[in-house]
Scaffold this active site. Structure first.
Site, short mmCIF file in Angstrom:
data_model
loop_
_atom_site.label_atom_id
_atom_site.label_comp_id
_atom_site.label_asym_id
_atom_site.label_seq_id
_atom_site.Cartn_x
_atom_site.Cartn_y
_atom_site.Cartn_z
N ARG A 145 1.32 10.02 -5.91
CA ARG A 145 1.01 10.51 -4.56
C ARG A 145 2.23 11.10 -3.86
O ARG A 145 2.80 10.50 -2.95
CB ARG A 145 0.40 9.41 -3.69
N ASP A 202 0.86 -1.19 0.00
CA ASP A 202 0.00 0.00 0.00
C ASP A 202 0.90 1.24 0.00
O ASP A 202 1.99 1.22 -0.54
CB ASP A 202 -0.94 -0.04 1.20
N ASP A 226 0.44 7.94 5.22
CA ASP A 226 -0.91 8.40 4.88
C ASP A 226 -1.58 9.12 6.04
O ASP A 226 -1.43 8.73 7.20
CB ASP A 226 -1.79 7.22 4.45
#
Length: 466
Positions: free
Chosen positions: A360, A304, A308
């Site tokens: 990202r 992943d 975050d």
């Protein structure tokens, strides 16, 4: 006559009772979340809490809380709306029945394009994807012009998101060494386990035990520790990786907690979850000088993300980290359908090295995020999505095929500071929104490097170098 007096008496009593209830129901402690701040929200928690909705008035008009709005560029102010209301969408561009009034006079036209609201204004507005995009009739700032804005839905009083009044950002001086620059030092301090006992852990069980302690602790991680899943971190903790230490296969979860510092940790190859996750109302968190990575495999979902932040988290600084060799690096805002995050997700991302990253760097939804002095080396895009406001300042992009973008969500975000960045051997940006002028109020300029100096500074100092 006596019967009439009795009725009038009852009406007065009821009016007094109603006034008391309304006054009490609107009293909230500034800067706190509804309910117990230590109670984690679940994925099933609605995006809008019942206690956050203002009931209809006798006239059918509802007040628009312009204080919760953020600039959408030009004359446009973006204000979160109750997700229960039917709003326009790309498929149904005139679905909303919201009518807006300025000092009692209806403005419009409704369903205006976002570009027209930003560039023409004059009362144009749109209620789209759970946001009200509003301009004043005279193109003044709706937040400061002293005018009262109200609305109806189908001609009846509706409900608008009324979050806890935001606290005013207090400027902070930049501090070197042991305190964060940016949002982790706004509206409070982030001190971690300062004042608590210092413990050194060398095993997974010892690390779990220390992280779950209710007491302030400075936790020194020594050697190589392997595990799986997520290790939950309690409030008032400093997690400090000693030189050469490694945490392999297990990540850190800061879930609804506060006052946490993570420094000098090397965390790698975490499956299913991101290496560090900050979520569910967690606040005042500083992640600094960490090395976060995995390996670039063909399956983008095998690992992943790396770092975050989402679901109501706030006042976070991510600094001097090395994020590398992973498809997804940093996601701020976990959902396309959580408009309340527009009132949270205040994050500072500075002096990080993103290397061999597909996307990202970071990807931001709804929040207000300051991205400065980062080095994107063969790394994917900075994304401003779902009405997010992102200041991209004095960064250095090298080998980025698409450095900055806003077009990959139903509602574009906005970018400020574009001209301050350097793009070397990189492709074009895809920015579909008007430029923003947003600058955070905290003091950071004395710590701001020239964009040209960023590669040398971060190649030397980013990562677990303490």
């Amino acid at each position: 006559m006596e019967r009439l007096k009795e009725k009038l008496k009852k009406v007065c009593v009821l009016s007094l009772l109603l006034s008391t209830i309304l006054t009490f129901s609107q009293c909230k402690k500034e800067g706190t979340r509804p309910g117990n701040a230590d109670t984690p929200l679940t994925n099933e928690t609605p995006g809008v809490l019942d206690s956050q909705l203002v009931s209809g008035s006798a006239s059918g008009l509802m007040q628009v809380n312009v204080s919760t709005g953020t600039s959408d560029g030009g004359f446009a102010l973006r204000i979160p709306m109750d997700a229960k209301l039917t709003s326009d969408s790309n498929e149904k561009p005139t679905a909303s029945t919201v009518r807006v009034f300025e000092n009692g006079v209806e403005i419009g036209p409704a369903h205006s394009s976002h570009d027209d609201i930003r560039t023409k204004g004059k009362g144009r507005f749109s209620h789209k994807l759970n946001f009200l995009y509003l301009s004043a009739s005279d193109n003044s700032d709706p937040k400061t012009n002293g005018k009262k804005y109200t609305y109806t839905v189908n001609g009846q009083g509706g409900a608008i998101l009324e979050p806890t009044p935001p606290t005013t950002e207090q400027p902070t001086a930049p501090v070197a060494g042991n305190e964060p620059i940016g949002y982790a030092s706004v509206n409070g301090k982030t001190t971690g386990g300062a004042g608590g006992q210092t413990v050194t852990v060398t095993t997974l069980d010892a690390l779990k035990s220390a992280l779950s302690s209710k007491s302030p602790l400075i936790i020194q991680v020594s050697g190589t520790i392997t595990g799986t899943g997520l290790l939950q971190v309690e409030s008032n903790k400093t997690i400090l990786g000693l030189s050469g230490s490694k945490l392999i296969g297990a990540g850190l979860l800061i879930y609804g907690k506060n006052n946490v510092i993570v420094r000098n940790m090397t965390i790698s190859k975490v499956r299913t979850y991101s290496n560090i996750i900050i979520k569910e109302g967690a606040h005042h968190v500083w992640v600094d000088h960490c090395d976060l990575g995995s390996e670039l495999v063909s399956d983008w979902d095998y690992y992943d993300g790396l770092l975050d932040v989402g679901t109501g988290a706030d006042y976070v600084t991510l600094s001097w980290n090395k994020l590398h060799d992973n498809h997804k690096a940093m996601l701020i805002g976990f959902s396309y359908t959580r408009p309340d995050d527009a009132n949270h997700l205040k994050v500072t991302v500075h002096h990080n090295l993103f290397s061999n990253i597909s996307e990202r760097t970071p990807d931001v939804r709804y929040g207000n995020v300051h991205v400065f002095n980062n080095y994107m080396l063969n790394a994917g895009y900075v994304g401003s999505l779902m009405g997010a406001t992102v200041r991209v300042e004095n960064n250095y992009f090298k080998g980025s095929s698409l450095p900055i973008r806003t077009e990959i969500s139903p509602v574009a975000g906005v970018i400020s500071g574009l001209s301050t960045n350097i793009f070397e051997s990189s492709g074009s940006n895809k920015i579909t929104s008007a430029p923003s002028t947003w600058v955070p109020t905290y003091e950071y300029k004395s710590a701001l490097n020239a964009a040209a100096d960023v590669p040398a500074v971060l190649t030397k100092s980013a990562g677990a170098t303490l």
